[in-house]
Design a protein around this motif. Structure first.
Motif, mmCIF file in Angstrom:
data_model
loop_
_atom_site.group_PDB
_atom_site.id
_atom_site.type_symbol
_atom_site.label_atom_id
_atom_site.label_comp_id
_atom_site.label_asym_id
_atom_site.label_seq_id
_atom_site.Cartn_x
_atom_site.Cartn_y
_atom_site.Cartn_z
ATOM 1 N N GLU A 1 -28.363 33.638 11.551
ATOM 2 C CA GLU A 1 -29.082 33.951 12.783
ATOM 3 C C GLU A 1 -29.905 32.788 13.324
ATOM 4 O O GLU A 1 -30.697 32.963 14.263
ATOM 5 C CB GLU A 1 -30.007 35.151 12.568
ATOM 6 C CG GLU A 1 -31.180 34.897 11.635
ATOM 7 C CD GLU A 1 -30.900 35.237 10.197
ATOM 8 O OE1 GLU A 1 -31.854 35.514 9.452
ATOM 9 O OE2 GLU A 1 -29.725 35.223 9.812
ATOM 10 N N ALA A 2 -29.731 31.575 12.768
ATOM 11 C CA ALA A 2 -30.584 30.448 13.162
ATOM 12 C C ALA A 2 -30.439 30.123 14.647
ATOM 13 O O ALA A 2 -31.440 29.929 15.355
ATOM 14 C CB ALA A 2 -30.259 29.223 12.307
ATOM 15 N N ILE A 3 -29.205 30.028 15.148
ATOM 16 C CA ILE A 3 -29.002 29.684 16.552
ATOM 17 C C ILE A 3 -29.500 30.806 17.456
ATOM 18 O O ILE A 3 -30.172 30.556 18.471
ATOM 19 C CB ILE A 3 -27.512 29.397 16.827
ATOM 20 C CG1 ILE A 3 -27.069 28.145 16.064
ATOM 21 C CG2 ILE A 3 -27.278 29.215 18.318
ATOM 22 C CD1 ILE A 3 -27.778 26.874 16.487
ATOM 23 N N ALA A 4 -29.206 32.043 17.094
ATOM 24 C CA ALA A 4 -29.682 33.173 17.906
ATOM 25 C C ALA A 4 -31.208 33.211 17.941
ATOM 26 O O ALA A 4 -31.808 33.482 18.990
ATOM 27 C CB ALA A 4 -29.130 34.487 17.344
ATOM 28 N N GLN A 5 -31.851 32.934 16.810
ATOM 29 C CA GLN A 5 -33.315 32.901 16.772
ATOM 30 C C GLN A 5 -33.856 31.780 17.653
ATOM 31 O O GLN A 5 -34.848 31.963 18.387
ATOM 32 C CB GLN A 5 -33.795 32.710 15.337
ATOM 33 C CG GLN A 5 -35.304 32.725 15.162
ATOM 34 C CD GLN A 5 -35.916 34.075 15.391
ATOM 35 O OE1 GLN A 5 -35.713 35.003 14.625
ATOM 36 N NE2 GLN A 5 -36.701 34.199 16.459
ATOM 37 N N SER A 6 -33.215 30.616 17.615
ATOM 38 C CA SER A 6 -33.670 29.493 18.433
ATOM 39 C C SER A 6 -33.494 29.779 19.918
ATOM 40 O O SER A 6 -34.364 29.449 20.737
ATOM 41 C CB SER A 6 -32.904 28.225 18.044
ATOM 42 O OG SER A 6 -33.156 27.867 16.698
ATOM 43 N N ILE A 7 -32.372 30.401 20.290
ATOM 44 C CA ILE A 7 -32.161 30.757 21.700
ATOM 45 C C ILE A 7 -33.215 31.762 22.149
ATOM 46 O O ILE A 7 -33.801 31.639 23.235
ATOM 47 C CB ILE A 7 -30.738 31.320 21.896
ATOM 48 C CG1 ILE A 7 -29.707 30.205 21.696
ATOM 49 C CG2 ILE A 7 -30.590 31.946 23.282
ATOM 50 C CD1 ILE A 7 -28.270 30.687 21.742
ATOM 51 N N PHE A 8 -33.464 32.757 21.320
ATOM 52 C CA PHE A 8 -34.496 33.747 21.654
ATOM 53 C C PHE A 8 -35.853 33.067 21.846
ATOM 54 O O PHE A 8 -36.576 33.348 22.815
ATOM 55 C CB PHE A 8 -34.577 34.793 20.545
ATOM 56 C CG PHE A 8 -35.725 35.751 20.684
ATOM 57 C CD1 PHE A 8 -35.625 36.858 21.509
ATOM 58 C CD2 PHE A 8 -36.918 35.536 20.006
ATOM 59 C CE1 PHE A 8 -36.689 37.736 21.649
ATOM 60 C CE2 PHE A 8 -37.980 36.412 20.138
ATOM 61 C CZ PHE A 8 -37.869 37.511 20.964
ATOM 62 N N ASP A 9 -36.213 32.158 20.932
ATOM 63 C CA ASP A 9 -37.503 31.472 21.028
ATOM 64 C C ASP A 9 -37.605 30.643 22.308
ATOM 65 O O ASP A 9 -38.674 30.609 22.947
ATOM 66 C CB ASP A 9 -37.716 30.577 19.804
ATOM 67 C CG ASP A 9 -37.921 31.372 18.521
ATOM 68 O OD1 ASP A 9 -38.185 32.578 18.607
ATOM 69 O OD2 ASP A 9 -37.810 30.775 17.432
ATOM 70 N N ARG A 10 -36.525 29.972 22.677
ATOM 71 C CA ARG A 10 -36.561 29.145 23.894
ATOM 72 C C ARG A 10 -36.761 30.008 25.141
ATOM 73 O O ARG A 10 -37.454 29.601 26.080
ATOM 74 C CB ARG A 10 -35.263 28.351 24.019
ATOM 75 C CG ARG A 10 -35.059 27.308 22.921
ATOM 76 C CD ARG A 10 -36.019 26.149 23.028
ATOM 77 N NE ARG A 10 -35.690 25.094 22.093
ATOM 78 C CZ ARG A 10 -34.881 24.064 22.370
ATOM 79 N NH1 ARG A 10 -34.342 23.955 23.571
ATOM 80 N NH2 ARG A 10 -34.630 23.149 21.453
ATOM 81 N N ILE A 11 -36.158 31.193 25.153
ATOM 82 C CA ILE A 11 -36.348 32.092 26.293
ATOM 83 C C ILE A 11 -37.808 32.547 26.367
ATOM 84 O O ILE A 11 -38.408 32.618 27.451
ATOM 85 C CB ILE A 11 -35.410 33.301 26.190
ATOM 86 C CG1 ILE A 11 -33.938 32.854 26.242
ATOM 87 C CG2 ILE A 11 -35.694 34.306 27.300
ATOM 88 C CD1 ILE A 11 -33.537 32.177 27.534
ATOM 89 N N VAL A 12 -38.400 32.848 25.208
ATOM 90 C CA VAL A 12 -39.817 33.243 25.189
ATOM 91 C C VAL A 12 -40.684 32.094 25.696
ATOM 92 O O VAL A 12 -41.646 32.309 26.447
ATOM 93 C CB VAL A 12 -40.237 33.666 23.763
ATOM 94 C CG1 VAL A 12 -41.736 33.948 23.709
ATOM 95 C CG2 VAL A 12 -39.470 34.906 23.328
ATOM 96 N N GLU A 13 -40.352 30.874 25.304
ATOM 97 C CA GLU A 13 -41.127 29.717 25.773
ATOM 98 C C GLU A 13 -41.044 29.573 27.295
ATOM 99 O O GLU A 13 -42.035 29.192 27.940
ATOM 100 C CB GLU A 13 -40.620 28.449 25.087
ATOM 101 C CG GLU A 13 -41.012 28.360 23.607
ATOM 102 C CD GLU A 13 -40.431 27.140 22.924
ATOM 103 O OE1 GLU A 13 -39.487 26.543 23.506
ATOM 104 O OE2 GLU A 13 -40.896 26.793 21.833
#
Length: 456
Positions: A118-130
């Motif tokens: 889930e590393a890439i999915a977590q990073s994409i989610f975090d970037r959207i939150v940012e």
């Protein structure tokens, strides 16, 4: 005058794809305010730069997956068919009308070979939150957390019965230190060194998806499920965290760790949190106080005693004497602190044997009433008191408008009732991408200009 339509479309028309997409379409609003360019750089290390066949563009692939979550298309094969015929989807993915759409197996093969965690999915989610933070839609002052269940992709009739260990709480190390400190303050010897092990329980384990958990909760369906533990910001209900676990993991187990992750990842200065009764535990109350965060939790009805027996609430705790006083006036003195973090207060059996309330007070053969109190019970009581204040009531009232509404939209509009895949890792990816899609939609609607209404 009624006319018959032409039997065939023979006229040659020259149109731009952009002209065929309605001006107020959701994908237009998303394309206007969300920057997806980071996905290419984020996924570049997973691809060979100078060898092999050209892959499906990762930005296009994740945008296509977001279309599926945004419009509730659960099947990836159906998603590909929708992209083939839907002009708005093609426009959003930068595909021309004559471009061939990728095959559905491309998505599954990428998931199996390249995106294995889930590393890439977590990073994409975090970037959207940012992006939401930069747009001023998230401040992290008040956070709301809850969980919802997703039905596992598993046959509930195919299972084995096994003995498994319960989940380890985030605050065990702090609790061990508090127990030793409490015993020392009462003049008790330290407990013998023993590694704390999770309690064992007998449960059903699915043969189809062993990672799922068998859920048995009041008012909930029985079967194999996953839990999506979700946190949303109080300002615009932007989702700031999503974490999937098996359904037999209690809500409070992972809460503090996920809260710390949000504070560290996004730099939130959290002032208060709103939680339901499932999070009303002494461990979470103490953890929130250690982090200088005001907790507002729902009322949790204590486990009732056997019929005809006296409740613990009939006994009054005296903090100065560190003792409980029974309805007949007897003082129950401190006896010890056990390894689970509970102090024991015991009555004097010589006094209890002549008590008129003995039959309704205890069924012990030694005529002794035992009352337990957690070492962090003071923190729990202070947190419970927050719910009764005016601002506490206002915070708790907002739960239904934030995290509960977020789950309702996810289930009703975005296909979040069922786990689309098997295994914990893939369900976590599903929860993260579904949450990111909801955030994308929320950001687009908040930042898009509102249509002007004509005066009455």
């Amino acid at each position: 005058m009624l006319k018959r339509p032409a039997p065939e479309q023979t006229a040659l028309e020259i149109v731009r794809l952009d002209e065929l997409v309605p001006k107020d379409h959701l994908l237009r609003k998303i394309d206007r305010v969300i920057d997806f360019s980071f996905i290419h750089d984020l996924t570049a290390p997973l691809y060979c730069p100078d060898n092999g066949r050209p892959p499906l563009d990762p930005t296009l692939m994740f945008k296509a997956l977001f279309i599926g979550y945004l419009f509730g298309v659960r099947s990836e094969r159906q998603l590909v068919r929708e992209i083939e015929v839907n002009v708005a989807y093609r426009w959003f993915l930068r595909l021309k009308l004559t471009d061939k759409v990728f095959d559905a197996s491309t998505l599954s093969q990428n998931r199996r070979r390249r995106y294995q965690d889930e590393a890439i999915a977590q990073s994409i989610f975090d970037r959207i939150v940012e992006q939401a933070i930069r747009a001023g839609l998230v401040d992290g002052t008040v956070l709301y957390t809850d969980s919802t269940h997703l039905k596992a992709n598993a046959n509930k009739a195919k299972f084995d019965v096994a003995v498994v260990a319960k989940s380890r709480a985030d605050y065990w190390d702090d609790l061990d230190a508090a127990i030793e400190e409490d015993r020392a303050a009462h003049g008790k010897k330290p407990l013998k060194e023993k590694e704390r092990q999770p309690a064992l329980k007998e449960t059903k384990v699915s043969r189809t998806d062993p990672d799922s958990g068998y859920m048995v909760r009041d008012g909930k369906p029985k079967g194999f499920f996953y839990l999506d533990h979700r946190t949303v910001d109080g300002r615009h209900a932007i989702i700031t965290d999503s974490h999937a676990t098996p359904a037999n993991v209690h809500d409070s187990i992972v809460y503090l760790g996920r809260l710390d992750r949000q504070i560290g990842r996004f730099g939130f200065d959290v002032g208060a949190v709103g939680l339901d009764a499932g999070y009303a535990t002494a461990g979470i109350a103490r953890g929130l106080e250690d982090r200088a965060i005001m907790g507002v939790t729902g009322y949790r009805n204590p486990t009732p005693p056997k019929p005809g027996m006296m409740r613990k609430s009939a006994f009054t705790y005296d903090p100065e004497a560190d003792a409980y006083r029974c309805p007949q006036g007897q003082s129950l003195a401190y006896a010890t602190t056990d390894r689970t973090g509970y102090r024991h207060y015991k009555s004097d059996p010589a006094i209890c044997r002549d008590c008129p309330l003995l039959a309704s007070c205890t069924s012990s053969a030694s005529a002794t009433r035992l009352i337990t109190r957690h070492v962090w019970q003071d923190a729990r009581e202070r947190t419970d008191a927050n719910r009764k204040t005016a601002w506490g009531k206002a915070i708790y009232r907002r739960r239904k408008e934030t995290v509960e509404r977020s789950f309702a939209d996810a289930k009703q509009l975005h296909g979040h009732r069922y786990a689309r895949f098997r295994s914990l890792v893939r369900v976590r990816v599903q929860c993260l991408l579904a949450a990111a899609a909801q955030n994308i939609k929320k950001i687009a609607l908040c930042l898009s200009p509102k249509p002007k209404t004509a005066p009455a």
